[in-house]
Motif scaffolding. Structure first.
Motif, PDB file in Angstrom:
ATOM      1  N   GLY A  39       0.773  -1.240   0.000  1.00 25.09           N
ATOM      2  CA  GLY A  39       0.000   0.000   0.000  1.00 25.09           C
ATOM      3  C   GLY A  39       0.802   1.285   0.000  1.00 25.09           C
ATOM      4  N   ILE A  40       2.077   1.224  -0.364  1.00 22.09           N
ATOM      5  CA  ILE A  40       2.922   2.423  -0.378  1.00 22.09           C
ATOM      6  C   ILE A  40       2.987   2.987  -1.791  1.00 22.09           C
ATOM      7  CG2 ILE A  40       5.208   3.376   0.106  1.00 22.09           C
ATOM      8  CD1 ILE A  40       3.662   2.473   2.578  1.00 22.09           C
ATOM      9  N   GLU A  41       2.638   4.257  -1.933  1.00 22.32           N
ATOM     10  CA  GLU A  41       2.632   4.925  -3.232  1.00 22.32           C
ATOM     11  C   GLU A  41       3.396   6.251  -3.132  1.00 22.32           C
ATOM     12  OE1 GLU A  41      -1.809   3.610  -4.769  1.00 22.32           O
ATOM     13  OE2 GLU A  41      -1.597   5.295  -3.376  1.00 22.32           O
ATOM     14  N   PRO A  42       4.008   6.683  -4.220  1.00 18.44           N
ATOM     15  CA  PRO A  42       4.637   8.012  -4.202  1.00 18.44           C
ATOM     16  C   PRO A  42       3.555   9.083  -4.246  1.00 18.44           C
ATOM     17  CG  PRO A  42       4.803   7.044  -6.393  1.00 18.44           C
ATOM     18  CD  PRO A  42       4.180   6.002  -5.517  1.00 18.44           C
ATOM     19  N   GLN A  43       3.491   9.921  -3.241  1.00 15.50           N
ATOM     20  CA  GLN A  43       2.459  10.952  -3.153  1.00 15.50           C
ATOM     21  C   GLN A  43       3.085  12.291  -2.785  1.00 15.50           C
ATOM     22  OE1 GLN A  43      -0.077   8.420  -0.422  1.00 15.50           O
ATOM     23  NE2 GLN A  43      -1.687   9.318  -1.683  1.00 15.50           N
ATOM     24  N   ALA A  44       2.488  13.350  -3.317  1.00 16.09           N
ATOM     25  CA  ALA A  44       3.026  14.696  -3.114  1.00 16.09           C
ATOM     26  C   ALA A  44       3.096  15.068  -1.630  1.00 16.09           C
ATOM     27  CB  ALA A  44       2.187  15.713  -3.881  1.00 16.09           C
ATOM     28  N   LYS A  45       2.166  14.572  -0.833  1.00 13.07           N
ATOM     29  CA  LYS A  45       2.131  14.959   0.584  1.00 13.07           C
ATOM     30  C   LYS A  45       3.356  14.473   1.364  1.00 13.07           C
ATOM     31  CE  LYS A  45      -0.669  10.968   2.021  1.00 13.07           C
ATOM     32  NZ  LYS A  45      -1.963  10.566   2.628  1.00 13.07           N
ATOM     33  N   TRP A  46       4.082  13.482   0.810  1.00 20.17           N
ATOM     34  CA  TRP A  46       5.280  12.986   1.490  1.00 20.17           C
ATOM     35  C   TRP A  46       6.552  13.689   1.017  1.00 20.17           C
ATOM     36  CZ3 TRP A  46       3.402  10.708   5.372  1.00 20.17           C
ATOM     37  CH2 TRP A  46       2.341   9.805   5.287  1.00 20.17           C
ATOM     38  N   MET A  47       6.464  14.594   0.070  1.00 23.65           N
ATOM     39  CA  MET A  47       7.650  15.217  -0.511  1.00 23.65           C
ATOM     40  C   MET A  47       8.285  16.278   0.390  1.00 23.65           C
ATOM     41  SD  MET A  47       6.359  15.565  -4.484  1.00 23.65           S
ATOM     42  CE  MET A  47       7.896  16.293  -5.080  1.00 23.65           C
ATOM     43  N   GLN A  48       7.530  16.807   1.322  1.00 22.71           N
ATOM     44  CA  GLN A  48       7.964  17.966   2.111  1.00 22.71           C
ATOM     45  C   GLN A  48       9.354  17.821   2.754  1.00 22.71           C
ATOM     46  OE1 GLN A  48       7.657  17.883   5.883  1.00 22.71           O
ATOM     47  NE2 GLN A  48       9.007  19.684   5.823  1.00 22.71           N
ATOM     48  N   PRO A  49       9.636  16.738   3.510  1.00 27.30           N
ATOM     49  CA  PRO A  49      10.969  16.692   4.155  1.00 27.30           C
ATOM     50  C   PRO A  49      12.120  16.648   3.168  1.00 27.30           C
ATOM     51  CG  PRO A  49       9.794  14.615   4.444  1.00 27.30           C
ATOM     52  CD  PRO A  49       8.803  15.582   3.893  1.00 27.30           C
ATOM     53  N   LEU A  50      11.938  15.945   2.052  1.00 22.82           N
ATOM     54  CA  LEU A  50      13.003  15.846   1.053  1.00 22.82           C
ATOM     55  C   LEU A  50      13.179  17.163   0.301  1.00 22.82           C
ATOM     56  CD1 LEU A  50      12.154  12.323  -0.419  1.00 22.82           C
ATOM     57  CD2 LEU A  50      13.751  12.898   1.422  1.00 22.82           C
ATOM     58  N   ALA A  51      12.058  17.787  -0.063  1.00 24.92           N
ATOM     59  CA  ALA A  51      12.122  19.056  -0.793  1.00 24.92           C
ATOM     60  C   ALA A  51      12.674  20.174   0.084  1.00 24.92           C
ATOM     61  CB  ALA A  51      10.736  19.428  -1.311  1.00 24.92           C
ATOM     62  N   GLU A  52      12.246  20.199   1.338  1.00 35.93           N
ATOM     63  CA  GLU A  52      12.706  21.267   2.228  1.00 35.93           C
ATOM     64  C   GLU A  52      14.206  21.140   2.522  1.00 35.93           C
ATOM     65  OE1 GLU A  52      10.921  22.480   6.360  1.00 35.93           O
ATOM     66  OE2 GLU A  52       9.808  23.299   4.665  1.00 35.93           O
ATOM     67  N   LYS A  53      14.684  19.916   2.641  1.00 31.41           N
ATOM     68  CA  LYS A  53      16.129  19.716   2.843  1.00 31.41           C
ATOM     69  C   LYS A  53      16.912  20.260   1.655  1.00 31.41           C
ATOM     70  CE  LYS A  53      19.609  16.122   3.619  1.00 31.41           C
ATOM     71  NZ  LYS A  53      19.837  14.656   3.795  1.00 31.41           N
ATOM     72  N   ARG A  54      16.432  19.975   0.454  1.00 33.25           N
ATOM     73  CA  ARG A  54      17.101  20.486  -0.744  1.00 33.25           C
ATOM     74  C   ARG A  54      17.001  21.999  -0.832  1.00 33.25           C
ATOM     75  NH1 ARG A  54      16.035  15.303  -1.554  1.00 33.25           N
ATOM     76  NH2 ARG A  54      17.283  14.105  -3.062  1.00 33.25           N
ATOM     77  N   PHE A  55      15.873  22.547  -0.407  1.00 31.06           N
ATOM     78  CA  PHE A  55      15.701  24.004  -0.416  1.00 31.06           C
ATOM     79  C   PHE A  55      16.726  24.659   0.517  1.00 31.06           C
ATOM     80  CE2 PHE A  55      13.961  28.008   1.061  1.00 31.06           C
ATOM     81  CZ  PHE A  55      13.485  28.598  -0.112  1.00 31.06           C
ATOM     82  N   LEU A  56      16.854  24.138   1.728  1.00 31.83           N
ATOM     83  CA  LEU A  56      17.781  24.705   2.702  1.00 31.83           C
ATOM     84  C   LEU A  56      19.237  24.560   2.260  1.00 31.83           C
ATOM     85  CD1 LEU A  56      16.078  23.499   6.015  1.00 31.83           C
ATOM     86  CD2 LEU A  56      16.074  25.812   5.066  1.00 31.83           C
ATOM     87  N   ASN A  57      19.522  23.479   1.508  1.00 32.78           N
ATOM     88  CA  ASN A  57      20.891  23.252   1.018  1.00 32.78           C
ATOM     89  C   ASN A  57      21.159  23.931  -0.322  1.00 32.78           C
ATOM     90  OD1 ASN A  57      21.513  21.663   3.250  1.00 32.78           O
ATOM     91  ND2 ASN A  57      20.970  19.746   2.229  1.00 32.78           N
ATOM     92  N   GLY A  58      20.151  24.626  -0.860  1.00 32.04           N
ATOM     93  CA  GLY A  58      20.333  25.316  -2.130  1.00 32.04           C
ATOM     94  C   GLY A  58      20.467  24.385  -3.319  1.00 32.04           C
ATOM     95  N   GLN A  59      19.851  23.200  -3.234  1.00 35.39           N
ATOM     96  CA  GLN A  59      19.923  22.222  -4.326  1.00 35.39           C
ATOM     97  C   GLN A  59      18.775  22.470  -5.313  1.00 35.39           C
ATOM     98  OE1 GLN A  59      20.661  18.778  -1.218  1.00 35.39           O
ATOM     99  NE2 GLN A  59      20.925  17.985  -3.293  1.00 35.39           N
ATOM    100  N   PHE A  60      18.984  23.388  -6.227  1.00 34.57           N
ATOM    101  CA  PHE A  60      17.960  23.750  -7.201  1.00 34.57           C
ATOM    102  C   PHE A  60      18.376  23.301  -8.594  1.00 34.57           C
ATOM    103  CE2 PHE A  60      17.819  27.228  -3.930  1.00 34.57           C
ATOM    104  CZ  PHE A  60      16.668  26.767  -3.291  1.00 34.57           C
ATOM    105  N   GLU A  61      17.379  23.092  -9.453  1.00 34.72           N
ATOM    106  CA  GLU A  61      17.631  22.670 -10.824  1.00 34.72           C
ATOM    107  C   GLU A  61      17.577  23.858 -11.778  1.00 34.72           C
ATOM    108  OE1 GLU A  61      18.514  19.597 -11.240  1.00 34.72           O
ATOM    109  OE2 GLU A  61      18.004  19.051  -9.160  1.00 34.72           O
ATOM    110  N   ASN A  62      18.248  23.728 -12.904  1.00 33.04           N
ATOM    111  CA  ASN A  62      18.154  24.728 -13.958  1.00 33.04           C
ATOM    112  C   ASN A  62      16.812  24.545 -14.659  1.00 33.04           C
ATOM    113  OD1 ASN A  62      18.354  25.908 -16.678  1.00 33.04           O
ATOM    114  ND2 ASN A  62      20.497  26.271 -16.168  1.00 33.04           N
ATOM    115  N   VAL A  63      15.929  25.508 -14.528  1.00 38.35           N
ATOM    116  CA  VAL A  63      14.568  25.369 -15.047  1.00 38.35           C
ATOM    117  C   VAL A  63      14.570  25.144 -16.557  1.00 38.35           C
ATOM    118  CG1 VAL A  63      12.306  26.490 -15.264  1.00 38.35           C
ATOM    119  CG2 VAL A  63      13.654  26.774 -13.165  1.00 38.35           C
ATOM    120  N   ALA A  64      15.469  25.773 -17.258  1.00 36.72           N
ATOM    121  CA  ALA A  64      15.485  25.664 -18.720  1.00 36.72           C
ATOM    122  C   ALA A  64      15.919  24.285 -19.198  1.00 36.72           C
ATOM    123  CB  ALA A  64      16.401  26.730 -19.310  1.00 36.72           C
TER     124      ALA A  64
END
Length: 231
Positions: free
Chosen positions: A187-212
């Motif tokens: 019953g485990i699925e990839p869902q947006a509601k679980w992304m927060q800890p991983l995304a926030e860690k990358r945000f704080l570490n400045g791990q951003f992608e080149n949008v283009a």
């Protein structure tokens, strides 16, 4: 802390969420055939944007599940994320789909063995899965690969410690793996509601992608299949 829009379209469950200061404040999901749930992505994103605009909450970034997974779903999700980043001048964060699958496992199973390994699996075809191995700190033990599963595929790790298998590719493989250290979590699925800890860690570490130039991690090239003739 940041306000982040999360988009997940790697499987048949398409979902959108918004997190602020470490809390999920908005979430929606839609189910369909493989990749088809992404058809309602635009509507869900519009509702998420309206929610934050109505509450005067400015976004700091957009996080998107970047694969592996459904070719069509990933392409739709990343295109939507990049469009929002361009339109609102936001940072883009990429969250690996298999790493995302581990989040609910870690949150729901705090008493898991210290030496246990996590093996998220996404269904590919027949007995093939996209899989990786992580420890409980989400350190990569074995990188993402396309595995044809048999009794030997994960034996070297199973002989040493417990391995937990989960995701939409795990259920079809667990009997083939057939090892006393192999455990299935259903019953485990990839869902947006679980992304927060991983995304926030990358945000704080400045791990951003080149949008283009950012593209999803498809793992394998897309192969078009001709439809069967009816006559």
């Amino acid at each position: 802390m940041a306000c982040i829009l999360h988009i997940e379209t790697s499987t048949n469950v398409c979902s959108v969420a918004v997190s602020e200061d470490g809390q999920c404040i908005f979430q929606q999901e839609e189910r369909g055939e493989r990749g088809a749930g992404a058809e309602r992505l635009g509507t869900m994103v519009d509702e998420a944007l309206s929610f934050t605009d109505n509450h005067a909450i400015p976004f700091d970034a957009v996080a998107v599940s970047c694969g592996p997974g459904s070719y069509t779903g990933l392409r739709i999700g990343v295109s939507m994320a990049k469009g929002i980043c361009y339109g609102r001048d936001l940072k883009l964060i990429a969250v690996p789909t298999l790493e995302l699958l581990c989040v609910p496992i870690l949150l729901r199973n705090p008493d898991m063995e210290e030496n246990a390994l996590l093996c998220p699996m996404l269904d590919a075809r027949r007995m093939e899965v996209y899989a990786a191995l992580y420890n409980r700190s989400l350190k990569v033990i074995r990188p993402v690969g396309a595995d044809i599963v048999n009794t030997e595929t994960y034996k070297q790790w199973l002989d040493e410690r417990p391995v937990y298998f989960f995701g939409n590719g795990a259920k079809k493989c667990i009997e083939t793996i057939n090892h006393p250290n192999a455990h299935l979590i259903d019953g485990i699925e990839p869902q947006a509601k679980w992304m927060q800890p991983l995304a926030e860690k990358r945000f704080l570490n400045g791990q951003f992608e080149n949008v283009a130039y950012f593209v999803p991690f498809y793992l394998k090239d897309f192969v078009a299949i001709k439809p069967k003739k009816l006559l």
